[in-house]
Motif scaffolding. Sequence first.
Motif, PDB file in Angstrom:
ATOM      1  N   GLU A   1       6.666   2.335  84.497  1.00 19.07           N
ATOM      2  CA  GLU A   1       6.340   1.195  83.631  1.00 19.07           C
ATOM      3  C   GLU A   1       7.253   1.106  82.421  1.00 19.07           C
ATOM      4  O   GLU A   1       7.655   0.033  82.001  1.00 19.07           O
TER       5      GLU A   1
ATOM      6  N   ASP B   1       1.003  12.084  88.751  1.00 16.09           N
ATOM      7  CA  ASP B   1       0.682  10.656  88.846  1.00 16.09           C
ATOM      8  C   ASP B   1       0.886   9.957  87.499  1.00 16.09           C
ATOM      9  O   ASP B   1       1.384   8.833  87.436  1.00 16.09           O
ATOM     10  N   LYS B   2       0.479  10.657  86.443  1.00 16.39           N
ATOM     11  CA  LYS B   2       0.600  10.069  85.099  1.00 16.39           C
ATOM     12  C   LYS B   2       2.078   9.852  84.751  1.00 16.39           C
ATOM     13  O   LYS B   2       2.483   8.792  84.286  1.00 16.39           O
TER      14      LYS B   2
ATOM     15  N   ARG C   1       4.574   9.644  86.819  1.00 12.17           N
ATOM     16  CA  ARG C   1       5.128   8.624  87.710  1.00 12.17           C
ATOM     17  C   ARG C   1       4.875   7.224  87.147  1.00 12.17           C
ATOM     18  O   ARG C   1       5.763   6.386  87.080  1.00 12.17           O
ATOM     19  N   LYS C   2       3.648   7.023  86.680  1.00  7.24           N
ATOM     20  CA  LYS C   2       3.253   5.708  86.158  1.00  7.24           C
ATOM     21  C   LYS C   2       4.038   5.391  84.878  1.00  7.24           C
ATOM     22  O   LYS C   2       4.609   4.301  84.735  1.00  7.24           O
TER      23      LYS C   2
END
Length: 525
Positions: free
Chosen positions: A78, A70-71, A73-74
Amino acid sequence: PIDDMLGVKFGDLIVVSNRLPMTITRKEDGNHEYKKSSGGLVTALTGMEGREFKWIGWTGMECEEKEERDKLRKELLEEHKCYPVFLKDDDADMYYNGFSNGVLWPLFHYLYEKNTTFNTEQWEAYKKVNQQFCDAIMEVYKDGDMIWVHDYHLMLLPQMLRKARPDAFISFFLHIPFPSSEIYRILPVREALLEGLLASNVVGFHTFDFARHFLSSITRSLGLDTTPRGCLHNGIFSHVHVFPIGINPSQFSSGFQTDACKSRYAYFKDKYKGKKLIVGVDRLDYTKGMELKLIAFEKFLATYPQYRNNVVLIQVGVPTRQDVVEYQSLISHVNEHVGRINSTYGTLDGFPIHYINKSVNFDDLCALYGMADALIVTSIRDGMNLVSSEFIVVQNERCLQENVSVEDGYISDKDSPSTPSNSRSNSGEASAQNFNVGKPPGVLILSEFAGAARSLGGSLIINPFNIIATAKSIFDALEMPPKERIARHRQNYDVVKTNTATKWGSDFMHEFEVACQYQADPALF
Ligand code: ADQ
């Protein structure tokens, strides 16, 4: 715009490639480090200016923890507008090192004797990973989006996407050669890959030869009718087109203008004062013909003794695919050649080959391109070869900075020692003057087996398997009078500055949009 004309509303462009354009490493503190990757595909796609796209690709490392995924991916979204595909190490190994780089890569470069590793497990992994890419794309896909798939790792993906979304706009570009049908037919899964590609609206290649080979493989392996424009299969017409890839010239001309590059250039200039420099920059890949290059250089030193203490071959061998056995043995073969040649022709004052098996940074890369009296490319097969274009742009920039006019064939630096009368040596003695002031553009020695040879007609085109002729071409390049260098350079530079990465991208997208109108309105067909 075409979409307004035809009522087709296009959404976002989604670019899909095996790897994302960066190498990601996990640091001890749990954070991640992102470093831009090198390679032809990254150079071309990042050089494509003026078009926004979402980039989907493999992260290159396994991530077991959901929290870490998740990290990543973010951060990727961004900071880099990228969407990751996560693969398990075992799957990645069989799909990437196994089927893609152990089977497809050598076969497509005509090295079928290296194509010994085909096995069902790897093929299953290839299918599985292509499906994982398809699933990842479907997570971000919206109606009207245009999906552009890249390269041999993902040849089944267009068909999988078509199955998931029959109305999707799908295209594919192959960055490596498509081999003759006589070679292609060796592949045990030849039908499946062709079926995979034929779900695309557009299939693109670097050269006409590759497109022609693709079409004849379709006829021979699948028994389908084709026209020079493409093939209709399962209700989809795949338009087959040629799009020679290029670079973003300003990236390299401004790369040569930075202070960091200028200081490295000045350093090299001093270090190699009085020597002629031949430069080679290749991923250390057996398709790049590094062994042939070294043997030809050895032949050159043997045949033209006057050059023995006056020339240096600076060869950068960028490490690549080190998990594949063939690549490990290449490293030791190259080391052997370099050791033999340097110990035979070296003196206490220096060696004829300066070889490193390391990546170099961008400043050094540009400084080396600028330093070269000649750049030599001896690929035994190469889709295009972008290093050639980069060299031409940097040489052009260097000439501009050193007041060497490449426009009218006139060398404006009157003090330059590089005039026809003194750069040629009738006695056979290599002239040892310093050629580093206002010297005319370097010569590109280019393998006829690189796609780039089709367009860079100002080069000295060689057959790298002909060692004697290649050695002679090295000699000819070093002896070439300024006027001829300038004429050849201009011919090449005109091609490189026109056929940029941006043009490649927009030409492709134009054909893609046109093909989509047929898809959206078959009545037009
Ligand atoms: P590659 O086989 O990677 O590309 P090439 O086209 O020459 O071959 O591109 C190499 C790229 O890597 C160049 O842009 C170069 O600047 C970069 N590079 C090399 N050494 C580097 C270094 N030390 N540091 C940073 N960058 C470095 C594949 C096909 C080619 C085809 C391209 C694009 O094999 O035939 O031209 O894709 O389609």
